[in-house]
Enzyme design. Sequence first.
Site, PDB file in Angstrom:
ATOM      1  N   GLN A 163      27.892   3.280   9.140  1.00 23.95           N
ATOM      2  CA  GLN A 163      26.720   2.833   9.915  1.00 23.95           C
ATOM      3  C   GLN A 163      25.468   3.657   9.628  1.00 23.95           C
ATOM      4  O   GLN A 163      24.376   3.118   9.534  1.00 23.95           O
ATOM      5  CB  GLN A 163      27.027   2.857  11.412  1.00 23.95           C
ATOM      6  N   ASP A 203      23.679   2.478   6.502  1.00 24.18           N
ATOM      7  CA  ASP A 203      23.492   1.027   6.387  1.00 24.18           C
ATOM      8  C   ASP A 203      22.016   0.639   6.249  1.00 24.18           C
ATOM      9  O   ASP A 203      21.310   0.385   7.219  1.00 24.18           O
ATOM     10  CB  ASP A 203      24.125   0.376   7.622  1.00 24.18           C
ATOM     11  N   SER A 241      20.896  -2.842   7.729  1.00 24.79           N
ATOM     12  CA  SER A 241      20.605  -2.846   9.168  1.00 24.79           C
ATOM     13  C   SER A 241      19.255  -2.198   9.449  1.00 24.79           C
ATOM     14  O   SER A 241      18.464  -2.712  10.238  1.00 24.79           O
ATOM     15  CB  SER A 241      21.693  -2.098   9.941  1.00 24.79           C
ATOM     16  N   ARG A 253      30.381  -2.983   6.135  1.00 22.43           N
ATOM     17  CA  ARG A 253      29.871  -2.883   7.513  1.00 22.43           C
ATOM     18  C   ARG A 253      30.974  -2.289   8.395  1.00 22.43           C
ATOM     19  O   ARG A 253      31.557  -2.975   9.222  1.00 22.43           O
ATOM     20  CB  ARG A 253      29.447  -4.256   7.987  1.00 22.43           C
ATOM     21  N   TYR A 312      30.184 -11.472   9.092  1.00 20.45           N
ATOM     22  CA  TYR A 312      29.107 -12.288   8.524  1.00 20.45           C
ATOM     23  C   TYR A 312      29.379 -13.776   8.771  1.00 20.45           C
ATOM     24  O   TYR A 312      30.536 -14.176   8.940  1.00 20.45           O
ATOM     25  CB  TYR A 312      29.018 -12.073   7.008  1.00 20.45           C
TER      26      TYR A 312
HETATM   27  P1  NAD Z   1      22.713 -11.698   7.897  1.00 21.54           P
HETATM   28  O1  NAD Z   1      21.410 -11.140   7.481  1.00 21.54           O
HETATM   29  O2  NAD Z   1      23.788 -11.899   6.891  1.00 21.54           O
HETATM   30  O3  NAD Z   1      22.448 -13.123   8.601  1.00 21.54           O
HETATM   31  C1  NAD Z   1      21.561 -13.250   9.679  1.00 21.54           C
HETATM   32  C2  NAD Z   1      22.146 -14.164  10.711  1.00 21.54           C
HETATM   33  O4  NAD Z   1      22.072 -15.511  10.256  1.00 21.54           O
HETATM   34  C3  NAD Z   1      23.601 -13.911  11.062  1.00 21.54           C
HETATM   35  O5  NAD Z   1      23.697 -13.608  12.439  1.00 21.54           O
HETATM   36  C4  NAD Z   1      24.275 -15.240  10.742  1.00 21.54           C
HETATM   37  O6  NAD Z   1      25.327 -15.550  11.630  1.00 21.54           O
HETATM   38  C5  NAD Z   1      23.116 -16.200  10.896  1.00 21.54           C
HETATM   39  N1  NAD Z   1      23.284 -17.538  10.307  1.00 21.54           N
HETATM   40  C6  NAD Z   1      23.851 -17.900   9.133  1.00 21.54           C
HETATM   41  N2  NAD Z   1      23.813 -19.243   8.981  1.00 21.54           N
HETATM   42  C7  NAD Z   1      23.218 -19.746  10.094  1.00 21.54           C
HETATM   43  C8  NAD Z   1      22.889 -21.047  10.544  1.00 21.54           C
HETATM   44  N3  NAD Z   1      23.178 -22.125   9.828  1.00 21.54           N
HETATM   45  N4  NAD Z   1      22.283 -21.172  11.743  1.00 21.54           N
HETATM   46  C9  NAD Z   1      21.980 -20.099  12.513  1.00 21.54           C
HETATM   47  N5  NAD Z   1      22.262 -18.831  12.136  1.00 21.54           N
HETATM   48  C10 NAD Z   1      22.879 -18.669  10.956  1.00 21.54           C
HETATM   49  O7  NAD Z   1      23.294 -10.906   9.143  1.00 21.54           O
HETATM   50  P2  NAD Z   1      23.257  -9.339   9.452  1.00 21.54           P
HETATM   51  O8  NAD Z   1      22.047  -9.007  10.220  1.00 21.54           O
HETATM   52  O9  NAD Z   1      23.493  -8.610   8.198  1.00 21.54           O
HETATM   53  O10 NAD Z   1      24.507  -9.192  10.427  1.00 21.54           O
HETATM   54  C11 NAD Z   1      25.746  -9.839  10.142  1.00 21.54           C
HETATM   55  C12 NAD Z   1      26.827  -9.284  11.041  1.00 21.54           C
HETATM   56  O11 NAD Z   1      27.162  -7.959  10.672  1.00 21.54           O
HETATM   57  C13 NAD Z   1      26.486  -9.225  12.518  1.00 21.54           C
HETATM   58  O12 NAD Z   1      27.640  -9.549  13.226  1.00 21.54           O
HETATM   59  C14 NAD Z   1      26.165  -7.797  12.752  1.00 21.54           C
HETATM   60  O13 NAD Z   1      26.348  -7.410  14.101  1.00 21.54           O
HETATM   61  C15 NAD Z   1      27.195  -7.164  11.848  1.00 21.54           C
HETATM   62  N6  NAD Z   1      26.853  -5.793  11.492  1.00 21.54           N
HETATM   63  C16 NAD Z   1      27.829  -4.850  11.601  1.00 21.54           C
HETATM   64  C17 NAD Z   1      27.541  -3.538  11.265  1.00 21.54           C
HETATM   65  C18 NAD Z   1      28.592  -2.468  11.378  1.00 21.54           C
HETATM   66  O14 NAD Z   1      29.628  -2.699  11.958  1.00 21.54           O
HETATM   67  N7  NAD Z   1      28.366  -1.317  10.807  1.00 21.54           N
HETATM   68  C19 NAD Z   1      26.294  -3.201  10.791  1.00 21.54           C
HETATM   69  C20 NAD Z   1      25.324  -4.197  10.681  1.00 21.54           C
HETATM   70  C21 NAD Z   1      25.624  -5.496  11.024  1.00 21.54           C
END
Ligand code: NAD
Length: 414
Positions: free
Chosen positions: A132, A135, A138, A127, A234
């Site tokens: 991006q 991805d 996403s 990530r 994450y």
């Molecule tokens: P994910 O699918 O791994 O998880 C979904 C959400 O569940 C996350 O926000 C996580 O914090 C939450 N979660 C886990 N346990 C929990 C609990 N017990 N109670 C409530 N919530 C809980 O997440 P994702 O959509 O893949 O995104 C993860 C991170 O990666 C985010 O910060 C996102 O902004 C970041 N991200 C960065 C990039 C990049 O920089 N290129 C791209 C995509 C996502």
Amino acid sequence: MIVAVPQESFPGETRVALIPASVSALKKAGMEVIVQSCAGLEAGFSDQQYTEKGAKIAQNRAEVFAADVVLQVRAAGANPQAGQADLDHLRKDQILIGMCDPLGTPQSATQIADSGATLFALELLPRITRAQSMDVLSSMATVAGYRAVLSAAAALPKMFPMLMTAAGTVTPAKVLIMGVGVAGLQAIATARRLGAVVSANDIRPAVKEQVESLGAKFVQLQLDTAAAEDKGGYAKEMGEEFLTKQREMIARVVAESDVVITTAAIPGKKAPTLLTAEMVAGMSRGSVIVDLAAERGGNCELTTPGETVVENGVKILGPTNLPADVPYHASQMYAKNISTFLLHLVEDGQLKLDLEDEITRDTLITRNGSVVNPRVCELLGIEPPSSADQPQADAGQEAAGDDDAYRIAEGEDD
Ligand code: NAD
């Protein structure tokens, strides 16, 4: 170099790995593109639209799998049953790129390794800013978050917006989003556009500001979440004691919600249980839960993957492939991601694997007959091959011998 796109064979899969609009970029980079006949039909793309962009249409799967590079939505572990039929078509020096569920179904990687083919799993893209536009997690989470809200709205016996009519006032639906990653953010935005009153909760403290910027209320729980986020952004796996406290604290908000959409996930682990049967029993009849973690064990104790369970009048939806319900745009986004990834591997019309590059290295699962990804090897309980067995990073144009396997020249198979 020939790049091919088979029709997806996973039951219910309607997406296609490449759409006609993405063909031109690959051709411009010196690739020939072959698409299996009817591969794009369910997503809304005809064979003619592909040929108009310069792709050739293949009538059978063997023709497609004869290509140097095969692009799929679901490969290996992401299509564990129907995908078996393709194993016989695979061969050494062939490249497969797609979503493969490498951490959920790691044993599928060994089958691909046995074929000699080189496999890339797009779920393991780092990530980072540079990745991006590749991805897929996403992109697909964006589609799933949007679609989950529509499923909830359709299942709810209430309307989402507040309406003031001559027949009286309709109060807005209360929607709670639990887990605010990419899918959760899109679910908040979609529910807000439909006029619901939205609140959300996540264990990563950074999320509060994002939730509020979308016009939703962040449900702050008195829990120590300072260490809940890893370096990659994450969530970390929290202990059972933490989860018990979290459930106790949020139970009241759950009980007051008409809709709860859960998206909580920990990469490579079973999804955390956020909703118990007791919490569901506390919800009003007619309420709806959409559990986007259904495929990963579910965030709700009562979820059955791929089904709708009704308990005390509460509907619990456990969708496992929501992007396939929006195949046109899901395919458009996926095609952009996968073609950007492929172009990242190509230099001067040749495929060139630079294992110093983290995008290439992190996504590489099998090569030279072995599973090479350390995370997948750990899950399989095997040692990754030593670095001496790896191909030279950034092999030059004149490189010979084994490295040639990773530099498929344009038109080589002609
Ligand atoms: P994910 O699918 O791994 O998880 C979904 C959400 O569940 C996350 O926000 C996580 O914090 C939450 N979660 C886990 N346990 C929990 C609990 N017990 N109670 C409530 N919530 C809980 O997440 P994702 O959509 O893949 O995104 C993860 C991170 O990666 C985010 O910060 C996102 O902004 C970041 N991200 C960065 C990039 C990049 O920089 N290129 C791209 C995509 C996502």
